[in-house]
Each structure stands twice: as C-alpha cells, then as structure tokens.
Design an enzyme around this catalytic site. Sequence first.
Site, PDB file in Angstrom:
ATOM      1  CE  LYS A  33      -3.595  -0.216   2.703  1.00 41.12           C
ATOM      2  NZ  LYS A  33      -5.024  -0.143   2.401  1.00 41.12           N
ATOM      3  NE  ARG A 103      -7.491   2.888   4.463  1.00 36.87           N
ATOM      4  CZ  ARG A 103      -7.874   4.135   4.239  1.00 36.87           C
ATOM      5  NH1 ARG A 103      -6.979   5.113   4.274  1.00 36.87           N
ATOM      6  NH2 ARG A 103      -9.134   4.408   3.971  1.00 36.87           N
ATOM      7  N   GLY A 112      -8.495  -7.264   4.194  1.00 34.41           N
ATOM      8  CA  GLY A 112      -9.370  -7.461   5.351  1.00 34.41           C
ATOM      9  C   GLY A 112      -8.732  -8.165   6.523  1.00 34.41           C
ATOM     10  CG  MET A 114      -3.188  -7.477   9.340  1.00 35.22           C
ATOM     11  SD  MET A 114      -1.436  -7.233   9.244  1.00 35.22           S
ATOM     12  CE  MET A 114      -1.266  -6.388   7.715  1.00 35.22           C
ATOM     13  NE  ARG A 359      -6.003  -4.434  -2.644  1.00 35.00           N
ATOM     14  CZ  ARG A 359      -6.466  -4.642  -1.426  1.00 35.00           C
ATOM     15  NH1 ARG A 359      -5.660  -4.624  -0.390  1.00 35.00           N
ATOM     16  NH2 ARG A 359      -7.745  -4.859  -1.204  1.00 35.00           N
ATOM     17  CG  HIS A 475     -14.069 -10.191   4.625  1.00 35.41           C
ATOM     18  ND1 HIS A 475     -14.487 -11.451   4.987  1.00 35.41           N
ATOM     19  CD2 HIS A 475     -12.749 -10.135   4.894  1.00 35.41           C
ATOM     20  CE1 HIS A 475     -13.460 -12.119   5.469  1.00 35.41           C
ATOM     21  NE2 HIS A 475     -12.392 -11.348   5.435  1.00 35.41           N
ATOM     22  CB  SER A 784      10.262 -43.055 -10.790  1.00 33.33           C
ATOM     23  OG  SER A 784       9.151 -42.229 -10.511  1.00 33.33           O
ATOM     24  CB  CYS A 851       5.997 -40.962  -9.654  1.00 32.44           C
ATOM     25  SG  CYS A 851       6.708 -42.219  -8.580  1.00 32.44           S
ATOM     26  CE1 TYR A 871       8.535 -39.272 -14.545  1.00 29.20           C
ATOM     27  CE2 TYR A 871      10.559 -39.611 -15.799  1.00 29.20           C
ATOM     28  CZ  TYR A 871       9.585 -40.083 -14.916  1.00 29.20           C
ATOM     29  OH  TYR A 871       9.675 -41.355 -14.412  1.00 29.20           O
TER      30      TYR A 871
END
Length: 896
Positions: A33, A103, A112, A114, A359, A475, A784, A851, A871
């Site tokens: 912010k 704030r 929402g 804090m 934001r 909210h 694997s 895997c 992979y």
Amino acid sequence: MSGTSESAVKWVYGFGAGAAEGTAAMKDLLGGKGANLAEMANLGLPVPPGFTITTEVCTAYYKNNRNYPEGLKEEVAAALEKVGAQVGRRFGDTKNPLLVSVRSGARASMPGMMDTVLNLGLNDDTVKGLAALAGDDRFAYDSYRRFIQMYSDVVLGVEHHRFEDILEGFKETQDYFLDTELSADDWRSVIGQYKSAVEEATGKPFPQDPQEQLWGAIGAVFGSWRNDRAETYRRLHNIPESWGTAVNVQAMVFGNMGDTSATGVAFTRNPSTGQKAIYGEFLVNAQGEDVVAGIRTPQPLTKAAREEMGETAPSMEEAMPQAFAELAGVMAKLERHYRDMQDIEFTVEKKKLWMLQTRSGKRTASAALKIAVDLCTEGLIDEKEAVLRVDPHSLDQLLHPSLDPDAARDLILTGLPASPGAASGEVVFSADEAERLAQEGRKVILVRVETSPEDIHGMHAASAIVTARGGMTSHAAVVARGMGRPCVCGAGDLKINAKDATFSAAGKIVKKGDIVTVDGGAGQVFLGAVPTVQPELSGDFATLMAWADKHRRMKVRANAETPHDAEVARGFGAEGIGLCRTEHMFFDAERIVAVREMILAEDKAGRESALAKLLPMQRSDFEEIFRVMRGLPVTVRLLDPPLHEFLPNSDAEIDEVAKSAGVDAEALRARAHKLHEVNPMLGHRGCRLGISYPEIYEMQARAIIEAAANVAAETGEKVTPEIMIPLVALKDELSLLKARIDAVAKAVLKEKNASLDYLIGTMIELPRAALTADAIAEEAAFFSFGTNDLTQTTFGLSRDDSASFLPAYLRQKLLERDPFVTLDREGVGALVAIAAEKGRKARPGIKLGICGEHGGDPDSIATVEEIGLDYVSCSPYRTPIARLAAAHASLRNGRG
C-alpha cells in the site's frame, strides 16, 4: 518509546503533493500500500498526503519486546507536521484539525486481514472545529461516531456489536431505517451512548488526546500482524511472518460530506471474468469501510453494469459524471503504468476525486487467464510475463465441475455472483463448525449474514459461501475469489435464525445439515445436490498453456492406472504415465478372488495357478492403457503393498470371502494373522515380495511385455514400457529381479517372434537407495523418486498417523510446510539431489523423474527444477497445474 540506538535508520517515508520519498519498487520496506501510494504521488495523481512507517519498524517492535525503535517518535512528529502544512491544518488543533487514517500495508496483499482506523484526531473539541470548517454538523458528528466505533474495536478491544446494538436500538426508537436519516443531534445522542459503552467495557473514558489516539492505532496495526486471522491468512498463502507490516498514516478525505461526496472500490477489469470493462461499486455520502464491510449494499460504477444488474439507483457514471470521467482516466493510466489489472480505492469529497490505494487486483483463475492473454495481445506484457502472471495453484479452480445445465434444480435464493464455481454441501452457520466438519471429511456450505476476517478459517474449510449482506467487493467476495471458493453475496431474501440454526428463503425453511448447492457464477443457491459437469478448457486456457509448454524444460506425466484416468491425463496434456500402480487393478471384484487365492496358496504351484487367472486380466489392462497413450512412455510399477492389504479384516468379511472362495474360514483367518505385520510400511512389500515370490513379478512382467507387443503390432506405433521395481535398497535386489524380468521378456518376444524396446528401472524411496544411487544406476535405466515414501523414511514419519501431531508442528513453526504436501527442500530434497548427481555420474543418460504427490505441487516442482530432474508425474487433474508450474520454475531459473 524505549528501544535500541538505530537513529541513523530512516523509519518514516512521506508522500503527497505530487512527490514522494518512496517508489513502487520499495514494496519490501514500505509494504504494498505504501509503495503504491508513493508511486501514485510521483505520477502526479490526486493522493491525500501522508507517510509510511516501514516494515523494519514492525520487525524492530517485535524484536524489542513490543517497544518502538529510538528516533521513531520524532520522525512521526515531523512527518505529521509536514502533512498538516500540505493540507493547511494542524493535528490536535481545535479550530482547524488535521484528521488522519491509520492503515496497515504488508508487502503481500492481505485484504481485510489487518486493522484500519479512520477519522483519527477527533475528540469532543476537534469535532466542533470540523463541523465549523465543513459547515455541516451532521457530517462532523457522523465522522466522530465512526471513529469511536472503529478505534474502540481495533485499539481498545471493545466488540463492535455493542455499537451496532446501540445504533440499531436508537434507530428503532426513532423509527429510522437508514443511518443517513439521523441528524446531528441524533448522532450526539448516539456518541454519548458509545462513550458510556467504552467506559463500561474498559473502565476508562474514551481517549481524548490525539497523540494517544495516534500511537494507540499504530500499535494496533503492528499488533494485528500477529492476530489469529492474519496468522491464518499467512499460513494459507505462505507469507512469512518475518516480512512484517508497514503502517500508513494519511490525511483524511471525506466521502460522507453530503450528496456530492462518495467512496468506492474499482477494478480496471472484471475480477471474476477478466472482461476489459470498469468494474466496481460506490456509495454516496459514505466512508470506505461502508463499501467493503457489506453493511450497505452499494451501487455500480457504470451505467452498463447498472442496466445489466437491473438496478434502479443511479450509477456513478450517471450521478457524478465529472468525477467518474476523471476516475476512468486515472484507472487507464494506472493499468498502463503497472501493466496489470488494478484494484483501486477512491473517495470523492465535494466533487473532488482522491485516490486512496491501488494494487494488483485479486482475481479468479479464469479472469487471471483472460487478463494475462489479453494484456499480452494488447502489447503490455510478453508471453513469458503472461505465463508468470497466472498462479499454478489457482488453476485448480478451473479443473473442477460446474452445474449440469440440464439438471433439475430447486432455486431458493438469488444474490450477487461474487465468485464463480459450483459446490454442494451441508449448511452450517459458523466458521468454527465449518472447519470442524470439513476436518471430518464433510462438504459444508457456510451461510452468514456477512463474513468478517475472523471467519477466514471457516471460509477456507467451506466448499462455498453464502451471505445475506455485502456487495461484489465485500470481504466475503474478495476472500472467496482469492481462495477459489464459489460465493453468493448480498442475498437479500436470506433470513438467518441463529437460535434455531435455520435460514428461510422463498418461503422455505432450511435447517443446519440440509444439503444445498451454490452456483457462484450465477449468484444462485438451490435446495439439494445438483449434478455437475466437467470443465471444458479452451480459448485463453489453451493459449496460455501453449505458451507455458514452450517455456518449460521438464516433461509432465500423470499417475494413472485406468483407461479413463489415462484419457483424462492425455486431455490435460500429459506426456506419458509416470506411475501406473498395478495393485489398484487387483481390487476389482472379479480379480480380488484370484488375488486372495494366490495369497492363500501353500506352495508355488498353487500361486502360479491363481496367477494364471490374473495374467489375461493384467494384460488386458495394460493393452488398454498402451492404446490410450499411443506411443507415449508408460511407467508400470510392479506390485508394492504388503499382501495382507488384499485380505479381509473383520470376522464377517473373512467368513464371506471363505465361502465365496470355497476355503476354510479358519485357514483364511490363520493366513491373515500370519501375514499381519507390526509395521507394514517397512515390512514385506515392494521388491521384497518379488524376491520371496518371484512368480508374482514374472506374471506381471509377462502381462506388460505381451500387452506392449500386441498393441505395437495392432497399431504400428512404437510402444516402450518402463518396468519399475519398487522399494529397492540394494543394488543386488535390483540385479536379481532385473535378470528374472529380462528372462521373461526374452521368452515372450521369442514366442511372439517380435522385437520390443523396454526399460527396467526403480523407485528411489529409501534413504539408502538415494545414498548408493551410483551403484543402483549401474542396473537401472531410470529412477523415479517416490517422494511419499522417501518423506516417510527420511523423517521417520507415518503419513497415515502424522495428522494427529503435524498441525502442532505447523502452528509452533517447527515446520513451515507439511512435508507430505510440499517437498522438504533441506532433507528429502537433498537426498533427491544426491541420488540424481550420483545416478548421472554412473549412467550419464539415466532418466530421472518424480512420481509422489509432490509431483503436482507447484512449490515442490520449483525444487525439482533446481535439481534438474527430467519430468514430474502427478494426478491427471493436476497435469495443467504441473505444466504451468514447470514453466514458472524454468523461467525463474533462466531456463525458459
């Protein structure tokens, strides 16, 4: 203000009047912010002047036992003086008072979570000065009562319902419906009652000293960094506590100064769909908290949105055309500057527009896809940036069902379509109960008048959320969109009876525990469960996934053991099967009898007789999977679990099985008892079964090779099966079993007069195998990594039993993440890296994959990319998530 001697450090950064000491790049220090307020000021946008107390103060505050660092008080006083000079007012001056908002602002957006305090600096004297300056007593006293209510809740810990009860009671006695009907004298009466309530609750009068108020609010913001709801949000979103929050102190501008004033929230694109159109809401004669708190239902910003929603109250575009035009221009400028969809808070004070925040906006997965693709098409970002803009975790939202359009449905409630998706579940009315039932594995729908940040744990546990109050930026709506939960807000016909645990709508009473279905995209709630359909992924999804595939290094396979799973995996872009668990095929009703017969056999001949019945079934399974995968690699794991898992447990089941198998129940019971193990996870399983009962693996090898040869002959396509031997700890185990499999393969190919390439490899799931991987690689064509078992054996943890104590480890921060969800980088990850390095050294071309469940977790995939495996393999529905996560990992490692 005691503390350490850090006075050389700059703790406070100012902004406003077309200039700022910070920039957007300073988010770590100024919070999101504060950095964006500084950036907007530098861009010359109308930002009320103010200053940011840095995140380093938060860190120092907690390090110094909640004491502020030396020099902070003086820097804040100087910054406050400067803000006053810029707006021509003084803090605490009874005739010309400067009022401020306080704030929070962490570096990661936590909507929402804090605390915020508005109108700070008001007291019994300054309120008169404000009234004289504004020429409006009603406005001044309305602002004062808001301040008392907010400050008492956030700083003094007086529950906000006390004030709501006082206000609702007063309105009833005066026969008022709306807050705007109260006069200045009415507000004076309410303020008197508010102050009495504060003194009754705290034992002290409401603070009148503006300096005391300011430091109380700053302390509350820093304190809120560690409140329960912020802790929960950080845990869910993996935000480190060490980041801390900044505090933003800003001159107040007032949206509640009559009908030429307003406040609102705006998105530069639709956060639900991604459509390029201004989206948002505003309230005339209100303050910002009124919009997001959901206490009054706001009006749309644009005429088009008003008409689409069928609303009659004028949009901002119609009611305040000049301010709206200026807002639209600012929004376009901010989106171009930040190259992303922006979430903006603004106030209009007597026709003048002020920007309070910008934001990057929270968005649904489908909106994220559309926005990323559109911004790339518009030339604001490139393909790589577009791929990185979509969070792989969020794709989960797109890969789940929506309501079947042809299904019957019983509509009971309509509200705003706040977050898309569909879900059915039991009605619950409290966040705690939602969490408790979800932990029992039940699907729940959380129904509330409105949600607050205290409900975050229940919202996360719920399958969907429904609220009676609140708009599209309330909210509930913002949090649900971020979590991917379907949500319907502002369902005005919803009447909740907390005492009876029921709600009524459309003339029907719905009790706690009744099943309802929520369609968040349509803003509708239905009685009972409504069938769903699978998602169809195309358009923006296909475009972005094609870009992701272009920029990833690792291949992505799927874990599948049925033709259906294999089809799903191919449809989602899997490049092979990384784990086909043969034991899953044995639990079919027809086959389990033969499996049990094999287990109960007293000798090899008896086992071979039972296995002969299983052979054609296994061969048929593999043929179907090879056909579906059409030449892509398929890794088949030979039998892994201990044999007792295939036997019945209870006496009744044993009697039933004995009867159907034509064997003596006592013999079956004795065999089950003999096979029972104290610790089966480390017992007679995996390759140990193949060594004790070689005929099992020989039958499976024959089924695999015959199936591959048959499908290759039938389709003319190359089929290369990869036969995987599980739970190897010793090179000699693998050598012995590999020789037997090779002998079977040779015999089959001779019988069929065919040739076939096949690979034999192993799962690395024991620490010893990882540490001796160079020796094992002499025999294995591939590794694997079975990270489920490797995690269990490295930690000495049973995955099935750890749920009772792992949450305590996470709460006490002994572990940052559940190691069964996200790969433990330092321990298990180190073993994988060691095995990969040793394996490649011994056999340079060895194929390496993973895997376990971690194969579908984006954070684990990032670790696997760093190690350099070839992979990952995951469940079919997580294949797109893994493809995108692999692209992210490649791009972030400079390999994309």
